[in-house]
Design a protein around this motif. Structure first.
Motif, PDB file in Angstrom:
ATOM      1  N   VAL A 185       0.818  -1.222   0.000  1.00  0.00           N
ATOM      2  CA  VAL A 185       0.000   0.000   0.000  1.00  0.00           C
ATOM      3  C   VAL A 185       0.847   1.266   0.000  1.00  0.00           C
ATOM      4  O   VAL A 185       0.305   2.372  -0.093  1.00  0.00           O
ATOM      5  CB  VAL A 185      -0.968   0.039   1.202  1.00  0.00           C
ATOM      6  CG1 VAL A 185      -1.898  -1.151   1.188  1.00  0.00           C
ATOM      7  CG2 VAL A 185      -0.207   0.127   2.528  1.00  0.00           C
ATOM      8  N   ALA A 186       2.165   1.126   0.084  1.00  0.00           N
ATOM      9  CA  ALA A 186       3.059   2.290   0.150  1.00  0.00           C
ATOM     10  C   ALA A 186       2.835   3.302  -0.973  1.00  0.00           C
ATOM     11  O   ALA A 186       2.974   4.516  -0.740  1.00  0.00           O
ATOM     12  CB  ALA A 186       4.514   1.829   0.165  1.00  0.00           C
ATOM     13  N   PRO A 187       2.491   2.883  -2.207  1.00  0.00           N
ATOM     14  CA  PRO A 187       2.264   3.874  -3.268  1.00  0.00           C
ATOM     15  C   PRO A 187       1.183   4.907  -2.942  1.00  0.00           C
ATOM     16  O   PRO A 187       1.192   6.003  -3.529  1.00  0.00           O
ATOM     17  CB  PRO A 187       1.848   3.012  -4.467  1.00  0.00           C
ATOM     18  CG  PRO A 187       2.532   1.707  -4.233  1.00  0.00           C
ATOM     19  CD  PRO A 187       2.463   1.506  -2.749  1.00  0.00           C
ATOM     20  N   LEU A 188       0.263   4.607  -2.033  1.00  0.00           N
ATOM     21  CA  LEU A 188      -0.792   5.561  -1.694  1.00  0.00           C
ATOM     22  C   LEU A 188      -0.228   6.872  -1.158  1.00  0.00           C
ATOM     23  O   LEU A 188      -0.875   7.919  -1.247  1.00  0.00           O
ATOM     24  CB  LEU A 188      -1.763   4.961  -0.680  1.00  0.00           C
ATOM     25  CG  LEU A 188      -2.586   3.750  -1.153  1.00  0.00           C
ATOM     26  CD1 LEU A 188      -3.473   3.236  -0.026  1.00  0.00           C
ATOM     27  CD2 LEU A 188      -3.422   4.102  -2.363  1.00  0.00           C
ATOM     28  N   SER A 189       0.973   6.812  -0.599  1.00  0.00           N
ATOM     29  CA  SER A 189       1.592   8.048  -0.090  1.00  0.00           C
ATOM     30  C   SER A 189       1.913   9.010  -1.226  1.00  0.00           C
ATOM     31  O   SER A 189       2.161  10.195  -0.981  1.00  0.00           O
ATOM     32  CB  SER A 189       2.873   7.716   0.688  1.00  0.00           C
ATOM     33  OG  SER A 189       3.864   7.182  -0.176  1.00  0.00           O
ATOM     34  N   GLY A 190       1.905   8.506  -2.452  1.00  0.00           N
ATOM     35  CA  GLY A 190       2.207   9.350  -3.600  1.00  0.00           C
ATOM     36  C   GLY A 190       1.011  10.062  -4.190  1.00  0.00           C
ATOM     37  O   GLY A 190       1.146  10.800  -5.175  1.00  0.00           O
ATOM     38  N   ILE A 191      -0.170   9.888  -3.620  1.00  0.00           N
ATOM     39  CA  ILE A 191      -1.359  10.582  -4.122  1.00  0.00           C
ATOM     40  C   ILE A 191      -1.214  12.081  -3.881  1.00  0.00           C
ATOM     41  O   ILE A 191      -0.861  12.520  -2.790  1.00  0.00           O
ATOM     42  CB  ILE A 191      -2.634  10.042  -3.449  1.00  0.00           C
ATOM     43  CG1 ILE A 191      -2.951   8.638  -3.978  1.00  0.00           C
ATOM     44  CG2 ILE A 191      -3.816  10.974  -3.682  1.00  0.00           C
ATOM     45  CD1 ILE A 191      -4.172   8.012  -3.351  1.00  0.00           C
ATOM     46  N   ARG A 192      -1.518  12.867  -4.907  1.00  0.00           N
ATOM     47  CA  ARG A 192      -1.387  14.322  -4.835  1.00  0.00           C
ATOM     48  C   ARG A 192      -2.727  14.990  -5.143  1.00  0.00           C
ATOM     49  O   ARG A 192      -3.389  14.641  -6.117  1.00  0.00           O
ATOM     50  CB  ARG A 192      -0.336  14.812  -5.835  1.00  0.00           C
ATOM     51  CG  ARG A 192       1.067  14.270  -5.563  1.00  0.00           C
ATOM     52  CD  ARG A 192       1.659  14.896  -4.297  1.00  0.00           C
ATOM     53  NE  ARG A 192       2.975  14.339  -3.973  1.00  0.00           N
ATOM     54  CZ  ARG A 192       3.188  13.378  -3.081  1.00  0.00           C
ATOM     55  NH1 ARG A 192       2.158  12.884  -2.408  1.00  0.00           N
ATOM     56  NH2 ARG A 192       4.399  12.929  -2.850  1.00  0.00           N
ATOM     57  N   SER A 193      -3.109  15.942  -4.307  1.00  0.00           N
ATOM     58  CA  SER A 193      -4.296  16.755  -4.561  1.00  0.00           C
ATOM     59  C   SER A 193      -4.150  18.068  -3.819  1.00  0.00           C
ATOM     60  O   SER A 193      -3.342  18.179  -2.882  1.00  0.00           O
ATOM     61  CB  SER A 193      -5.568  16.026  -4.119  1.00  0.00           C
ATOM     62  OG  SER A 193      -5.582  15.860  -2.711  1.00  0.00           O
ATOM     63  N   ILE A 194      -4.919  19.049  -4.216  1.00  0.00           N
ATOM     64  CA  ILE A 194      -4.783  20.388  -3.639  1.00  0.00           C
ATOM     65  C   ILE A 194      -5.117  20.388  -2.152  1.00  0.00           C
ATOM     66  O   ILE A 194      -4.387  20.974  -1.331  1.00  0.00           O
ATOM     67  CB  ILE A 194      -5.683  21.390  -4.394  1.00  0.00           C
ATOM     68  CG1 ILE A 194      -5.201  21.542  -5.834  1.00  0.00           C
ATOM     69  CG2 ILE A 194      -5.690  22.754  -3.675  1.00  0.00           C
ATOM     70  CD1 ILE A 194      -6.108  22.390  -6.703  1.00  0.00           C
ATOM     71  N   HIS A 195      -6.192  19.733  -1.773  1.00  0.00           N
ATOM     72  CA  HIS A 195      -6.654  19.770  -0.377  1.00  0.00           C
ATOM     73  C   HIS A 195      -6.413  18.466   0.380  1.00  0.00           C
ATOM     74  O   HIS A 195      -6.873  18.321   1.517  1.00  0.00           O
ATOM     75  CB  HIS A 195      -8.144  20.133  -0.333  1.00  0.00           C
ATOM     76  CG  HIS A 195      -8.443  21.491  -0.878  1.00  0.00           C
ATOM     77  ND1 HIS A 195      -8.143  22.652  -0.200  1.00  0.00           N
ATOM     78  CD2 HIS A 195      -8.999  21.874  -2.060  1.00  0.00           C
ATOM     79  CE1 HIS A 195      -8.516  23.705  -0.932  1.00  0.00           C
ATOM     80  NE2 HIS A 195      -9.038  23.255  -2.053  1.00  0.00           N
ATOM     81  N   GLY A 196      -5.710  17.512  -0.238  1.00  0.00           N
ATOM     82  CA  GLY A 196      -5.338  16.298   0.463  1.00  0.00           C
ATOM     83  C   GLY A 196      -6.269  15.129   0.198  1.00  0.00           C
ATOM     84  O   GLY A 196      -7.255  15.224  -0.536  1.00  0.00           O
TER      85      GLY A 196
END
Length: 383
Positions: free
Chosen positions: A210-221
């Protein structure tokens, strides 16, 4: 929890055993060759049941996706998917036969013949082959516009990407999770909603996957609520792990987002089964909404597509859910459609919109026939 797990396994195996007896009996009744080789038939069903019992324990002992016995997990779940199709199509053939006898007086002694058995086999093969291909293709993008009256201009066009029911576990690993993250980031969301059942396993088993989830990017999280499967696998450990990965964890709570002067309240509740496993986390929509600014746009994350009445009473305008998988594959999608009022897609209840994801991954059999895995882009629209 161990007792609950054992009871669950016992019930599942009992149901599968009864279904196996029914399917085996119907196969033998419709094929001379099968009747003359009945030992092979019943040995096959016995092996199938043994694998279904073995599977959960084998996964707990050997969860490593790189282990050479990992292929056994695939074999076990694929066998379950094939059997589910054979069972339904056999049942459907018998139902059609009964209808023909009642309506048209057609007499075949309750047997639909070898031709019927052949059709069952062909339909099963078609469902499984197409379903595996749809699964391997990864999540399909669903672009959904949500019209909201009097939406503040600052929130017009606000983009939410929903990931639900990823089910990283026995047959979904790091590679699939990384593919999902890449697709999420390509959409450049304002906010990412993770609506539960992200995993099937413990944190030590799946931390790397599940480590790749830390790479999710968005303006408000990214904002996360647990599903029932997190409660099966140590929910508090997973809540801590999702926080470590950068998610805003909402356990019957909310956070307020400011966008050019407009307020958006993003709230989240736990799963229905929380009360049984971690009583202090019992689902509470009112608590999640309590203290939210008056006049703010309220969005609720709830793993199950239920509690919409409570959400409407508490002033929410949009609820994002999952859990149903849309039935995952035909013909079970028909069963789910009967079990849930809102089983997939966008629905309206009073002033509340409810969106139900078909699931970004899958659970159990790696089959998605007629109900492809989903990544959802929801765009708020001022009307």
């Amino acid at each position: 929890m161990k007792a609950q797990f054992l009871i669950f396994i016992a019930v599942v195996i009992s149901v599968l055993a009864l279904a196996s007896v029914y399917v085996g009996w119907r196969m033998a009744a419709n094929s001379t060759w099968i009747r003359s080789h009945s030992g092979i038939l019943w040995f096959s069903f016995g092996l199938f049941l043994f694998l279904q019992i073995l599977g959960p324990y084998l996964y707990r002992v050997l969860p490593d996706h790189q282990h050479r016995l990992f292929v056994v997990h695939w074999a076990i779940y694929m066998a379950l998917g094939v059997f589910a199709c054979v069972f339904f199509y056999t049942l459907a053939a018998d139902a059609l036969l009964l209808l023909a006898r009642l309506v048209f007086g057609w007499q075949r002694g309750g047997v639909f013949g070898s031709w019927g058995l052949g059709i069952v086999v062909i339909l099963t093969l078609f469902t499984v082959v197409v379903g595996v291909i749809q699964t391997a293709s990864g999540p399909r993008l669903y672009d959904v516009e949500v019209p909201i009256p009097n939406l503040p201009e600052a929130l017009d066009g606000f983009r939410i990407v929903q990931v639900s029911d990823l089910h990283v576990g026995p047959t979904i690993g790091r590679e699939y999770a990384a593919k999902v993250v890449a697709k999420v980031n390509d959409l450049r969301p304002d906010l990412v909603a993770l609506t539960g059942d992200l995993i099937d396993g413990t944190v030590p088993q799946l931390q790397e996957a599940v480590a790749p989830l830390s790479g999710i990017r968005s303006i408000h999280g990214m904002f996360y609520v647990p599903g029932n499967h997190e409660y099966y696998w140590g929910v508090n450990d997973w809540l801590a792990e999702l926080k470590r990965l950068g998610a805003h964890v909402l356990v019957n709570a909310h956070e307020v987002i400011l966008r050019n002067g407009a307020e958006l309240t993003i709230a989240g509740v736990t799963d229905d089964q929380a009360a049984e496993i971690v009583p202090e986390q019992a689902l509470d929509v009112g608590k999640a909404a309590s203290g939210a600014p008056e006049g703010s746009l309220k969005i609720l994350l709830s793993h199950r597509p239920t509690h919409y009445e409570e959400a409407a009473r508490n002033g929410f305008r949009l609820q994002l859910s999952g859990h149903t998988h849309g039935g995952q594959f035909f013909p079970w999608s028909l069963v789910v459609a009967m079990a849930f009022r809102f089983e997939k897609g966008l629905h309206r209840y009073q002033d509340l919109w409810v969106y139900v994801s078909r699931g970004t991954g899958y659970w159990g059999p790696p089959i998605r026939f007629g109900v492809p895995p989903e990544l959802t882009l929801l765009r708020l629209k001022r009307v």
